[in-house]
Design an enzyme around this catalytic site. Structure first.
Site, short mmCIF file in Angstrom:
data_model
loop_
_atom_site.label_atom_id
_atom_site.label_comp_id
_atom_site.label_asym_id
_atom_site.label_seq_id
_atom_site.Cartn_x
_atom_site.Cartn_y
_atom_site.Cartn_z
N GLN A 223 -2.77 -61.49 32.92
CA GLN A 223 -2.33 -62.87 32.71
C GLN A 223 -2.90 -63.79 33.79
O GLN A 223 -2.75 -65.00 33.70
CB GLN A 223 -0.80 -62.95 32.75
CG GLN A 223 -0.13 -62.10 31.68
CD GLN A 223 1.38 -62.07 31.80
OE1 GLN A 223 1.97 -61.01 31.68
NE2 GLN A 223 2.03 -63.20 32.01
N ARG A 373 9.23 -63.09 30.67
CA ARG A 373 9.38 -64.34 29.94
C ARG A 373 10.39 -65.26 30.61
O ARG A 373 11.27 -65.81 29.98
CB ARG A 373 9.77 -64.07 28.48
CG ARG A 373 9.42 -65.24 27.58
CD ARG A 373 9.47 -64.89 26.13
NE ARG A 373 9.04 -66.08 25.38
CZ ARG A 373 8.70 -66.10 24.11
NH1 ARG A 373 8.73 -65.00 23.42
NH2 ARG A 373 8.33 -67.21 23.51
N CYS A 374 10.29 -65.35 31.91
CA CYS A 374 11.20 -66.26 32.62
C CYS A 374 10.57 -66.60 33.95
O CYS A 374 9.75 -65.88 34.47
CB CYS A 374 12.57 -65.64 32.79
SG CYS A 374 12.93 -64.95 34.39
N GLU A 743 9.75 -70.13 27.79
CA GLU A 743 10.70 -69.16 28.32
C GLU A 743 12.16 -69.55 28.14
O GLU A 743 13.03 -68.69 28.21
CB GLU A 743 10.38 -68.91 29.78
CG GLU A 743 8.95 -68.43 29.89
CD GLU A 743 8.48 -68.24 31.31
OE1 GLU A 743 7.67 -67.34 31.52
OE2 GLU A 743 8.90 -68.98 32.19
#
Ligand SMILES: Cc1cc2nc3c(=O)[nH]c(=O)nc-3n(C[C@H](O)[C@H](O)[C@H](O)COP(=O)(O)OP(=O)(O)OC[C@H]3O[C@@H](n4cnc5c(N)ncnc54)[C@H](O)[C@@H]3O)c2cc1C
Lengths: 795, 290
Positions: A223, A373-374, A743
């Site tokens: 990523q 995802r945060c 998110e």
């Protein structure tokens, strides 16, 4: 409603343009790392430890090496010769690439097999004989701090215990005093379970080292390609792989969710193997390896407390965290934030005081934790605050919605300074909750619930009104290993008016190829379909820190705006030159400059671009290109109001999410369809830890659910029909007022569900259940409360 | 997730398959739908040296009614039992159970024969077969024999199908009078094996008195379990609430679940009681709808 400034043809912001990338995905033409096929590729497989904690007595590779096609078995001792057996983590801890003498968790890499085919590599892996001396592992993080607990990190000479770090923030004394004097205090012990991102594509790479050019091309699932290249250069610079000799290419990625931020040992071993053998080496994890060995997320044990008045005014919160990091702190946080943004834990409420502290410990479990995802531990904080808020409402007998309205930070209090040091940019929490309550018909649900309770039926309503903190981040506070967390965009418009733009981020499904094009279309009036977006190749894209923490729109998206505005300024000069008027006499509408009062005299952006190559004013640089590195002045603070209704079967305790209304406020929205898709996916990943997912270890450190048969990833069947909507409170400091959406749903959904389930069980005196809340867990809780008929035989 | 190497043969007749099976002995395994066997091979829990694929063998896939008996070929796919209108008349339980087996991909390939021959108490079809009093036909080089379902399941992954034999057919008696049946399992999420499952088949006379009851339980015993006391508690009654409650209670008492990630013993007994009650009620309802 969303208003569009541009035509559908241009498709700037607000248009639900179909995703440009989907053509290739739908046709099966995505190019994932396993699709990279280079001539002469060798395959790597990894021997993993069956034990959580053991000394390696001996590794016997002789049988494996006899298998035709096996080229090498690499061990920690081999890497030690090059000083490549340890590597730094993003948190400045250290992690083994391959162990020399001790394994620290089950499924840890022990040796790597290199063969001409992946099937041969797998057979050879089975043939490597490793002799272990098994030791009693430390599994329970609370026991890790016991005086008689074995010290796990014996590689660190000064280490006398398993404590990693202590962190605290807020007003300790004031908070203490408020708690002593408060009319009401509540307290719950919570565990935010250890979970895994379980992306559809596992991790993998093709490391291709060219001996002649001394050059490494690394195709990998990352990523953050640029940051990773820098890390590789720092790790391997001493063997000649300096940064200009490394090219990292991140091809299409099948889901990242934070799990593809870290550098895993497999990547480094593959590089070492390619370096030693001089051929491309491919390593693709299988599902079990991915689940069992790659970075986990969460695993915070939180003691959450709240002090308030009898009529519902909240006065202070206190949170104490025990963070289980496994055997090394391999979190992926900004370097100065060991607990990430956990200090957002005062949430959407106007707390005069707060105090939060955390201690991290080593255990014999896989290292982590990543921000699934945060935005770095926000999910943990939001869960704690939203649960303890409901706990307080329960204690004083107040409706949880009314309690929230009473304590919200009001619209006119922004920019709001939180007691833990953040400056919230903007928000309108009341508007969001009102809309959600209207959407779900809150008042009537409460009436229905009262009737059902009389009949012994279990129905619950749960709220979560959360504030996110995303878009890391401003360079004064945010860096990773010293590199500031800006991000970048470079736009090149070709003579014919079509463009390519490159970014330092990397989409893993977020739809950047579409949304970035729309941002540029908005600013320049060039149709989004004419703008090609590229990311992920460190040789071509400008440097950036990558995609995670909902940071792409707040940082790289803003960079695109700024670069486009530089180009629009240039366009204006050219238009003035072409139309022979002064710049002040020009008016902009998307796609063209025209002369004020004489709209027939105009130049389109395409004409202007062409002129920049063919007829540019003397003294001006030719061409139409701009780059911007955007250093955000602040973080952005998206928010949401989620309400869900659950029905629980009073016989089997199966839980059905009947309805789920999610109102998000992400500021201005670029592509409503993509934003909604992000919310749907995020909500599903929100019910995951709330009701299904947890990595479970036994006392010997064995993982008990290391495959998808038992690690329960919810599917469409488990998902309710999500009902979404939004309010729009733009970020005042972001150039297009966007805040980030990816998110919020994952962060906000779990407490809404937990609150609903606990609410359903309220008549039975249950005040808290740890997620994941399963029918079995409800059964046990009710049994403990003695409310189940004792008709069951014990045996 | 790569199995160790193996040889593969796809014979084109049952005789050929039986010969191969005989010659290769216990190094060989039958491959039907592959949805139990191949996952085990990928995890290297099973490492057969030879696979004998039945998919090219003709005459093993059918659903037919013959002389008051429903006959199902061993290679009939789960999806076919789910969608057959012939079956649905008497046995809506097949649609109940198939819908709860994994996902469409698995059901499109997994076979009824394989589901039974696998000998796993976590599979759902065995309980259904117990409730329906199925008879299993097994072929060997010496000919065919039949085994009643109560004598079919020996133990964990072990059934009456012996070395060198192939399961060929399942037959189920078709009830002549009023009847109803139903299956349900509690699962943690779609595609999961049962925390506990219950298959019920009831027959009754015109007065509504239960003349026959079959109850099979999934995944709460080392082998698929017939709830004998529960069945007896129903026969001769009008299927009143008290009889049903007693049958459900017996089922919860007579099963032998073990503690695992799905739950502890108490919880599973609780589930079995709740689901048994529901499935009896549902079977009864269906019987009176016909
Ligand atoms: C993800 C997943 C979830 C599942 N969930 C469920 C579930 O919830 N409930 C459930 O009931 N099942 C479930 N299954 C199993 C599935 O139903 C299998 O298809 C079934 O158990 C076996 O049938 P098969 O035809 O695939 O057999 P195979 O896998 O081909 O064979 C299984 C075993 O039986 C033997 N065998 C097969 N046919 C014969 C024969 N005719 N004669 C002799 N021996 C034979 C094989 O040698 C092998 O040992 C699941 C499978 C998967 C992959």
């Amino acid at each position: 409603m969303i208003q569009c400034k541009t035509s559908k043809e241009i498709s700037g912001m607000g248009h639900s343009m179909k995703r440009k990338e989907d053509d290739r995905f739908i046709h099966g033409k995505g190019n994932y790392v396993d699709d990279v096929k280079l001539p002469g590729t060798l395959y790597m497989d990894i021997v993993r430890s069956p034990y959580a904690y053991a000394k390696i007595k001996n590794i016997d590779s002789s049988e494996a090496l006899k298998i035709p096609g096996v080229l090498a078995v690499i061990t920690g001792k081999d890497l030690e010769q090059y000083n490549l057996h340890w590597m730094p983590t993003l948190m400045s801890d250290t992690q083994m690439v391959l162990p020399v003498d001790t394994v620290m968790y089950q499924a840890q890499e022990v040796a790597a097999v290199i063969a001409t085919e992946k099937y041969i590599a797998r057979d050879a892996r089975e043939a490597v004989r490793v002799e272990y001396e098994v030791m009693k592992p430390v599994v329970d993080p609370f026991k890790a701090l016991d005086a008689d607990a074995p010290v796990l990190r014996t590689d660190k000479p000064d280490k006398k215990d398993n404590h990693i770090w202590h962190w605290e923030v807020g007003q300790k004394e004031e908070t203490e005093k408020i708690f002593q004097e408060a009319e009401v205090t509540v307290k719950e012990q919570m565990h935010i379970p250890r979970i895994h991102v379980a992306s559809i594509e596992t991790c993998g790479c093709v490391a291709s080292y060219d001996k002649i050019d001394n050059h490494l091309t690394m195709y990998m699932t990352t990523q953050a390609p640029h940051a990773i290249r820098t890390v590789f250069a720092l790790v391997a610079g001493h063997v000649g792989l300096t940064e200009e000799k490394i090219r990292v290419i991140s091809p299409d990625i099948g889901g990242g969710f934070g799990g593809k931020v870290p550098v895993y040992p497999g990547y480094v071993i593959a590089i070492a193997a390619s370096f030693l053998i001089g051929k491309p080496v491919k390593w693709i994890e299988d599902r079990s390896e991915n689940l069992q060995a790659d970075s986990f997320a969460r695993d915070y044990h939180i003691t959450a407390e709240l002090a308030g008045t009898k009529d519902g005014k909240i006065l202070a919160t206190r949170m104490k965290v025990l963070a289980d990091h496994g055997y090394t702190d391999a979190s992926a946080n900004p370097s100065k934030f060991p607990t990430g943004m956990f200090s957002i834990g005062t949430g959407s409420y106007d707390y005069p005081n707060a105090f939060m502290e955390a201690d991290a410990v080593y255990t014999n479990k896989p290292p982590g934790g990543v921000a699934y995802r945060c935005s770095f531990r926000v999910t943990e904080a939001v869960h704690a605050i939203e649960r303890i808020t409901d706990r307080f409402a329960l204690e004083i007998g107040k409706d949880p919605a009314a309690l929230r309205f009473q304590n919200f930070i009001k619209k006119d209090q922004f920019p709001y300074h939180s007691p833990t040091g953040w400056e919230y940019d903007s928000g309108d929490y009341e508007a969001g909750l009102k809309l959600a309550m209207k959407g779900i018909d809150y008042d009537n649900l409460r009436i229905e619930q009262a009737e059902k309770r009389k009949k012994g039926e279990l129905m619950g309503i749960g709220l979560s009104t959360f504030t996110e903190i995303v878009g890391a981040g401003p360079s004064k506070d945010f860096d990773i290993l010293g590199i500031k967390m800006f991000d970048s965009a470079e736009i090149r418009v070709h003579p014919t008016g079509k463009a390519i733009a490159r970014f330092g981020t990397k989409s893993q499904g977020q739809g950047h190829e579409t949304t970035y094009a729309q941002i540029i279309a908005e600013e320049l009036g060039i149709p989004a379909k004419d703008i090609q977006i590229e990311e992920g190749d460190t040789d071509t894209a400008p440097y950036g820190l990558g995609t995670y923490a909902s940071r792409s729109t707040p940082t790289a998206g803003a960079a695109a705006v700024m670069a486009a505005r530089k180009l629009r300024d240039k366009a204006k000069k050219i238009a003035a030159y072409l139309l022979e008027v002064s710049e002040d006499d020009l008016e902009w509408e998307p796609g063209k400059f025209s002369v004020k009062g004489a709209p027939e005299k105009s130049k389109t952006i395409q004409e202007i671009v062409f002129a920049s190559y063919t007829n540019h004013p003397q003294g001006m640089e030719a061409g139409f290109e701009a780059t911007h590195y955007y250093d955000p002045p602040n973080l952005t603070f998206p928010s949401g109001a989620y309400i869900c209704v659950v029905d629980i079967d009073s016989d089997t305790f199966e839980i059905k999410v009947r309805r789920f209304v999610a109102i998000d406020d992400a500021g201005h929205i670029i592509n409503p369809m993509i934003a909604q898709g992000q919310v749907h996916g995020g909500l599903t990943q929100g019910i995951a830890p709330a009701m299904y997912e947890e990595l479970i270890y036994d006392d010997d450190g064995n993982i008990l659910n290391g495959t998808l048969m038992d690690y329960l990833v919810p599917t469409a069947v488990e998902s309710p029909s999500w009902e979404t909507g939004h309010t729009v409170t733009p970020s005042p400091h972001h150039p297009i007022g966007a805040k980030g959406i990816g998110e919020s749903p994952t962060v906000g959904a779990p407490p809404a569900i937990a609150n609903a389930i606990v609410d359903a069980l309220k008549p039975y005196g249950i005040t808290h259940l740890d997620i994941p809340i399963t029918p079995y867990k409800i059964f046990k809780a009710l049994k403990d409360k003695g409310v189940l008929d004792k008709n069951i035989v014990e045996s | 997730m790569i199995p160790s190497s193996f040889d593969y043969t796809a014979p084109s007749s049952l005789d050929e398959a039986l010969k191969l099976l005989h010659d290769l002995g216990d190094d060989a395994k039958i491959l039907a739908g592959g949805h139990s066997l191949i996952p085990m091979m990928k995890l290297r829990f099973a490492e057969p040296e030879h696979l004998i694929d039945l998919n090219n063998v003709p005459g093993l896939s059918y659903l037919k009614i013959e002389g008051g008996t429903l006959k199902i070929g061993a290679m009939t796919r789960e999806v076919e039992t789910e969608e057959s209108a012939d079956i649905a008349v008497h046995f809506p339980i097949f649609a109940d159970v198939a819908k709860l087996i994994a996902d469409p991909q698995v059901r499109n390939f997994g076979t009824l024969g394989g589901n039974l021959a696998h000998g796993d108490a976590a599979n759902d079809q065995p309980a259904v077969m117990l409730a329906l009093d199925a008879v299993v036909e097994i072929a060997g080089l010496d000919g065919r024999r039949t085994v009643g379902i109560d004598d079919f399941f020996y133990g964990f992954y072990s059934t009456a199908v012996q070395e060198g034999e192939i399961l060929t057919e399942i037959s189920i008696p078709i009830p002549s009078g009023r009847s109803g049946n139903a299956y349900h399992k509690v699962e943690r999420k779609v595609g999961d094996y049962a925390t506990g499952g219950v298959a019920v088949h009831l027959e009754m006379d015109e007065q509504g008195i239960c003349t026959k009851a079959g109850i099979g339980l999934t995944n709460v015993n080392p082998t698929p379990l017939r709830a004998v006391r529960s069945e007896a508690a129903l026969v001769g009654t009008s299927l009143d609430d008290a009889a049903i409650a007693l049958a459900a209670q017996y089922a919860s008492e007579d099963c032998n679940p073990s503690t695992d990630l799905r739950g502890d013993i108490d919880y599973k007994r609780h589930i079995i009681r709740a689901v048994t009650k529901r499935m009896i009620n549902k079977s009864k309802e269906r019987a009176f709808k016909n």
